[in-house]
Design a protein around this motif. Structure first.
Motif, PDB file in Angstrom:
ATOM      1  N   PRO A 199       0.703  -1.520  -0.393  1.00 43.43           N
ATOM      2  CA  PRO A 199       0.043   0.087  -0.336  1.00 43.43           C
ATOM      3  C   PRO A 199       0.932   1.313  -0.075  1.00 43.43           C
ATOM      4  O   PRO A 199       0.227   2.045  -0.766  1.00 43.43           O
ATOM      5  N   ALA A 200       1.949   1.180   0.750  1.00 37.14           N
ATOM      6  CA  ALA A 200       3.182   2.377   0.565  1.00 37.14           C
ATOM      7  C   ALA A 200       3.443   2.438  -0.689  1.00 37.14           C
ATOM      8  O   ALA A 200       3.493   3.944  -0.817  1.00 37.14           O
ATOM      9  N   ILE A 201       3.394   1.758  -1.736  1.00 42.11           N
ATOM     10  CA  ILE A 201       4.770   2.032  -2.810  1.00 42.11           C
ATOM     11  C   ILE A 201       2.724   2.343  -3.995  1.00 42.11           C
ATOM     12  O   ILE A 201       3.098   3.044  -4.354  1.00 42.11           O
ATOM     13  N   MET A 202       1.163   1.845  -4.041  1.00 39.16           N
ATOM     14  CA  MET A 202       0.321   2.328  -3.803  1.00 39.16           C
ATOM     15  C   MET A 202      -0.100   3.865  -4.427  1.00 39.16           C
ATOM     16  O   MET A 202      -0.774   4.341  -5.188  1.00 39.16           O
ATOM     17  N   ALA A 203       0.063   4.065  -3.166  1.00 41.22           N
ATOM     18  CA  ALA A 203      -0.627   5.359  -3.068  1.00 41.22           C
ATOM     19  C   ALA A 203       0.341   6.807  -3.319  1.00 41.22           C
ATOM     20  O   ALA A 203      -0.215   7.340  -3.707  1.00 41.22           O
ATOM     21  N   PHE A 204       1.473   5.987  -4.467  1.00 38.65           N
ATOM     22  CA  PHE A 204       2.214   6.765  -4.917  1.00 38.65           C
ATOM     23  C   PHE A 204       1.890   7.453  -6.590  1.00 38.65           C
ATOM     24  O   PHE A 204       2.286   8.012  -7.575  1.00 38.65           O
ATOM     25  N   ALA A 205       0.575   5.953  -5.914  1.00 38.64           N
ATOM     26  CA  ALA A 205       0.194   6.413  -7.994  1.00 38.64           C
ATOM     27  C   ALA A 205      -0.841   7.575  -8.199  1.00 38.64           C
ATOM     28  O   ALA A 205      -0.707   8.042  -9.602  1.00 38.64           O
ATOM     29  N   PHE A 248      -8.122   8.029  -1.842  1.00 40.45           N
ATOM     30  CA  PHE A 248      -7.277   6.932  -1.911  1.00 40.45           C
ATOM     31  C   PHE A 248      -6.688   6.882  -0.800  1.00 40.45           C
ATOM     32  O   PHE A 248      -5.565   5.489  -0.648  1.00 40.45           O
ATOM     33  N   ILE A 249      -5.016   7.965  -1.072  1.00 39.87           N
ATOM     34  CA  ILE A 249      -4.108   8.023  -0.253  1.00 39.87           C
ATOM     35  C   ILE A 249      -4.577   7.432   1.513  1.00 39.87           C
ATOM     36  O   ILE A 249      -3.174   6.976   1.472  1.00 39.87           O
ATOM     37  N   LEU A 250      -5.640   8.196   1.964  1.00 38.87           N
ATOM     38  CA  LEU A 250      -5.449   7.952   3.386  1.00 38.87           C
ATOM     39  C   LEU A 250      -5.999   5.916   2.912  1.00 38.87           C
ATOM     40  O   LEU A 250      -5.734   5.825   4.470  1.00 38.87           O
ATOM     41  N   ALA A 251      -6.529   5.864   2.200  1.00 36.85           N
ATOM     42  CA  ALA A 251      -6.639   4.149   2.368  1.00 36.85           C
ATOM     43  C   ALA A 251      -5.632   3.733   2.569  1.00 36.85           C
ATOM     44  O   ALA A 251      -5.739   2.609   3.047  1.00 36.85           O
ATOM     45  N   MET A 252      -4.330   3.922   1.576  1.00 36.63           N
ATOM     46  CA  MET A 252      -3.635   2.865   1.401  1.00 36.63           C
ATOM     47  C   MET A 252      -3.079   3.404   2.591  1.00 36.63           C
ATOM     48  O   MET A 252      -2.348   2.310   3.135  1.00 36.63           O
ATOM     49  N   ALA A 253      -3.000   4.213   3.237  1.00 31.99           N
ATOM     50  CA  ALA A 253      -2.121   4.404   4.080  1.00 31.99           C
ATOM     51  C   ALA A 253      -3.020   3.546   5.218  1.00 31.99           C
ATOM     52  O   ALA A 253      -2.206   2.868   6.256  1.00 31.99           O
ATOM     53  N   SER A 254      -3.492   3.474   5.319  1.00 31.93           N
ATOM     54  CA  SER A 254      -5.048   2.934   6.974  1.00 31.93           C
ATOM     55  C   SER A 254      -4.540   1.319   6.472  1.00 31.93           C
ATOM     56  O   SER A 254      -4.614   0.876   7.314  1.00 31.93           O
ATOM     57  N   MET A 296      -5.863  13.462  10.960  1.00 31.26           N
ATOM     58  CA  MET A 296      -5.358  13.747   9.274  1.00 31.26           C
ATOM     59  C   MET A 296      -5.933  14.041   8.370  1.00 31.26           C
ATOM     60  O   MET A 296      -6.421  14.639   7.683  1.00 31.26           O
ATOM     61  N   GLY A 297      -7.373  13.385   8.193  1.00 31.66           N
ATOM     62  CA  GLY A 297      -8.379  13.687   7.327  1.00 31.66           C
ATOM     63  C   GLY A 297      -9.147  14.777   7.504  1.00 31.66           C
ATOM     64  O   GLY A 297      -9.670  15.334   6.254  1.00 31.66           O
ATOM     65  N   LEU A 298      -9.063  15.605   8.713  1.00 33.91           N
ATOM     66  CA  LEU A 298     -10.123  16.649   9.182  1.00 33.91           C
ATOM     67  C   LEU A 298      -9.008  17.932   8.047  1.00 33.91           C
ATOM     68  O   LEU A 298      -9.225  18.853   7.650  1.00 33.91           O
ATOM     69  N   THR A 299      -7.609  17.394   8.361  1.00 36.66           N
ATOM     70  CA  THR A 299      -6.853  18.018   7.535  1.00 36.66           C
ATOM     71  C   THR A 299      -7.111  19.013   6.484  1.00 36.66           C
ATOM     72  O   THR A 299      -6.737  19.474   5.482  1.00 36.66           O
ATOM     73  N   PHE A 300      -7.077  17.009   5.738  1.00 37.23           N
ATOM     74  CA  PHE A 300      -7.569  16.972   4.246  1.00 37.23           C
ATOM     75  C   PHE A 300      -8.815  17.980   4.010  1.00 37.23           C
ATOM     76  O   PHE A 300      -9.223  18.175   2.622  1.00 37.23           O
ATOM     77  N   ALA A 301      -9.702  17.615   4.807  1.00 38.44           N
ATOM     78  CA  ALA A 301     -11.651  18.151   4.455  1.00 38.44           C
ATOM     79  C   ALA A 301     -11.118  19.713   4.221  1.00 38.44           C
ATOM     80  O   ALA A 301     -11.838  20.682   3.909  1.00 38.44           O
ATOM     81  N   ALA A 302     -10.322  20.110   4.953  1.00 39.86           N
ATOM     82  CA  ALA A 302     -10.456  22.257   5.171  1.00 39.86           C
ATOM     83  C   ALA A 302      -9.624  22.647   3.625  1.00 39.86           C
ATOM     84  O   ALA A 302      -9.786  23.080   3.402  1.00 39.86           O
ATOM     85  N   VAL A 303      -8.623  21.744   3.699  1.00 42.50           N
ATOM     86  CA  VAL A 303      -8.101  21.368   1.669  1.00 42.50           C
ATOM     87  C   VAL A 303      -9.417  21.848   0.713  1.00 42.50           C
ATOM     88  O   VAL A 303      -9.240  22.534  -0.318  1.00 42.50           O
ATOM     89  N   PHE A 304      -9.653  20.533   1.366  1.00 49.50           N
ATOM     90  CA  PHE A 304     -10.970  20.576   0.260  1.00 49.50           C
ATOM     91  C   PHE A 304     -12.008  21.699   0.036  1.00 49.50           C
ATOM     92  O   PHE A 304     -12.013  21.306  -0.953  1.00 49.50           O
ATOM     93  N   LEU A 305     -12.151  22.168   1.181  1.00 47.38           N
ATOM     94  CA  LEU A 305     -13.070  23.418   1.286  1.00 47.38           C
ATOM     95  C   LEU A 305     -12.531  24.567   0.604  1.00 47.38           C
ATOM     96  O   LEU A 305     -12.983  25.259  -0.215  1.00 47.38           O
ATOM     97  N   GLU A 306     -10.905  24.180   0.520  1.00 51.16           N
ATOM     98  CA  GLU A 306     -10.076  25.459  -0.004  1.00 51.16           C
ATOM     99  C   GLU A 306     -10.475  24.953  -1.700  1.00 51.16           C
ATOM    100  O   GLU A 306     -10.430  26.339  -2.333  1.00 51.16           O
ATOM    101  N   ALA A 307     -10.121  24.065  -1.705  1.00 51.42           N
ATOM    102  CA  ALA A 307      -9.603  24.110  -3.494  1.00 51.42           C
ATOM    103  C   ALA A 307     -10.811  23.631  -4.006  1.00 51.42           C
ATOM    104  O   ALA A 307     -10.672  24.264  -5.856  1.00 51.42           O
ATOM    105  N   GLY A 308     -11.976  23.295  -3.668  1.00 50.27           N
ATOM    106  CA  GLY A 308     -12.670  22.613  -4.106  1.00 50.27           C
ATOM    107  C   GLY A 308     -12.830  21.046  -4.955  1.00 50.27           C
ATOM    108  O   GLY A 308     -13.440  21.032  -6.021  1.00 50.27           O
ATOM    109  N   THR A 309     -11.636  20.631  -4.550  1.00 46.57           N
ATOM    110  CA  THR A 309     -11.124  19.204  -5.250  1.00 46.57           C
ATOM    111  C   THR A 309     -10.668  18.284  -4.475  1.00 46.57           C
ATOM    112  O   THR A 309     -10.371  18.515  -3.531  1.00 46.57           O
ATOM    113  N   MET A 310     -11.046  16.838  -4.609  1.00 50.63           N
ATOM    114  CA  MET A 310      -9.909  16.113  -4.265  1.00 50.63           C
ATOM    115  C   MET A 310      -9.056  15.946  -4.913  1.00 50.63           C
ATOM    116  O   MET A 310      -8.473  14.885  -4.466  1.00 50.63           O
ATOM    117  N   SER A 311      -9.377  16.119  -6.058  1.00 47.98           N
ATOM    118  CA  SER A 311      -7.949  15.697  -6.690  1.00 47.98           C
ATOM    119  C   SER A 311      -6.575  15.657  -7.049  1.00 47.98           C
ATOM    120  O   SER A 311      -6.186  17.515  -6.931  1.00 47.98           O
TER     121      SER A 311
END
Length: 431
Positions: A101-107, A135-141, A177-192
């Motif tokens: 999973p550590a390798i797959m997250a870099f995709a 997807f990266i968060l899932a691979m880390a989990s 960590m997931g909550l920090t992602f949520a703040a970035v999603f709000l600012e960027a308007g995307t999860m890509s």
């Protein structure tokens, strides 16, 4: 932050590469993930030696540069010992589950803009998804299951304790960590990931969303089991923790997974908060800084800044107590992360019209600075709580004063000549 014109990839640019180009990019990503741990192991030993006034590796190769390779060969040639009584299936699968999973997250990590490779225009990124960060968060989990299963399947006390600690660690710090992602999603308007990098064309999110950046930086150290959060290993307490019963290549795979995870979380921090592959100012004033193959250099430099911080922390800080570690996650990082997400949403709703594109980053940065100062104060209170003042002692000898070894919540040995206080038998019985 980045004012030069760039060719930012979009989601529609992915999925059109010929098969041979996909293979080339996959091999390049894999080589990046293999070479970086080899360099990181040598750099860590050299930097730690420099900080502690030691020499470090200096025998194998010029200035010890081949020490990482020698260590890998040594581990590969060691005899692989499987202890009696282990769950062999899980015991053998655990290192694989930790590495893959550590390798797959870099995709989905973007290395650069769209370039031309043998006449084909392709983004410097293996692929992208509308929910790439998740997807990266899932691979880390999933990767942490390798640690948990290694501790469970070893059939030994110390690995089991390390696996249990890892379980609590993941639950505690992945929420923050997931909550920090949520703040970035709000600012960027995307999860890509490519969309988040494109959204930082004018300013980096790490500057205006400082609380998210700080909380992610703390969480990623806990997520990778690095000092001062290396409680699943804890050599002084658990011998070696979850990998105590592993040897040879299986042990090497756990070490490889740790360093690849360090590279992955550093690359994700670069992507979310430091503009990704975009050149920092004043290099961004150069028209060609964010075109062609140069962005790979900027991306690698930013990743290695985080790698240096990992090494710096390990050299400088002692391991936290387990109660400090859990209090930091549940009492500080998660509440502040949740409050910060609400603040970002309120600012975006209140200053989202008219001149909001200009005013909103300024307001967010100002409020974020205040929240960050509060965050540092809370972290200091948890990690270094105020020492209670001892009660006034009457002018008697030390031997005449009663000493309670459990007064502070943790057993403390008495001073020479002191007598331990006798607790109420009823309290002892109830306990």
């Amino acid at each position: 932050m980045n004012m030069a014109a760039t060719d930012h990839p979009a989601l529609t640019d992915f999925g059109h590469d010929p098969w041979w180009l996909v293979v080339i990019k996959a091999v390049a990503v894999f080589a990046f993930l293999i070479v970086n741990p080899l360099v990181a192991i040598l750099a860590e030993r050299k930097i730690m030696a420099r900080m502690q006034t030691r020499l470090g590796p200096n025998r194998v190769g010029p200035h010890g540069m081949l020490q990482s390779l020698a260590d890998g060969v040594k581990l590969a040639l060691k005899e692989g010992i499987t202890p009696f009584g282990v769950d062999k299936v899980l015991y053998l699968l655990a290192p694989i589950i930790a590495v893959v999973p550590a390798i797959m997250a870099f995709a989905v990590i973007p290395f650069g803009p769209t370039v031309s490779v043998f006449g084909h225009h392709t983004p410097l990124q293996l692929t992208d998804l509308p929910v790439a960060v998740l997807f990266i968060l899932a691979m880390a989990s999933i990767g942490v299951y390798g640690i948990v299963l290694a501790g469970w399947s070893s059939g030994s006390t110390y690995p089991l304790l390390g696996g249990l600690r890892s379980t609590a660690q993941v639950i505690s710090y992945e929420i923050a960590m997931g909550l920090t992602f949520a703040a970035v999603f709000l600012e960027a308007g995307t999860m890509s990931t490519s969309g988040i990098v494109a959204g930082q064309h004018n300013y980096w999110y790490g500057l205006i969303m400082l609380p998210s950046f700080v909380i992610y930086a703390v969480s990623m150290v806990g997520e990778t089991n690095r000092a001062p959060f290396d409680l699943p290993e804890a050599e002084g307490e658990l011998v070696g923790g979850f990998h105590t019963e592993y040897s040879s290549l299986k042990f090497a795979m756990f070490m490889l997974a740790e360093y690849i995870n360090m590279v992955t979380v550093s690359a994700l921090a670069t992507t979310l908060f430091l503009g990704g592959w975009q050149a920092p100012w004043p290099l961004s004033l150069w028209a060609g800084a964010n075109s062609g193959w140069w962005p790979i250099l900027w991306f690698t430099i930013k990743v290695w800044v985080f790698m240096f911080v990992f090494i710096w922390l390990r050299t400088s800080l002692p391991r936290l107590r387990y109660d400090q570690f859990m209090n930091l996650g549940w009492k500080v990082l998660i509440p502040v992360s949740l409050a910060w997400v609400m603040v970002v949403a309120l600012i975006r709703a209140a200053v989202g019209t008219g001149h909001g594109d200009l005013i909103r980053p300024i307001v967010t940065a100002a409020v974020g600075l205040v929240v960050t100062l509060l965050l540092f104060w809370l972290i200091r209170r948890v990690v270094r709580p105020p020492i209670p003042q001892p009660p006034a002692i009457s002018p008697k000898s030390v031997s005449d004063s009663a000493f309670d070894p459990m007064a502070g919540g943790f057993p403390v040995p008495p001073l020479p000549g002191a007598t331990a206080a006798v607790r109420n038998p009823k309290e002892t019985t109830d306990a």
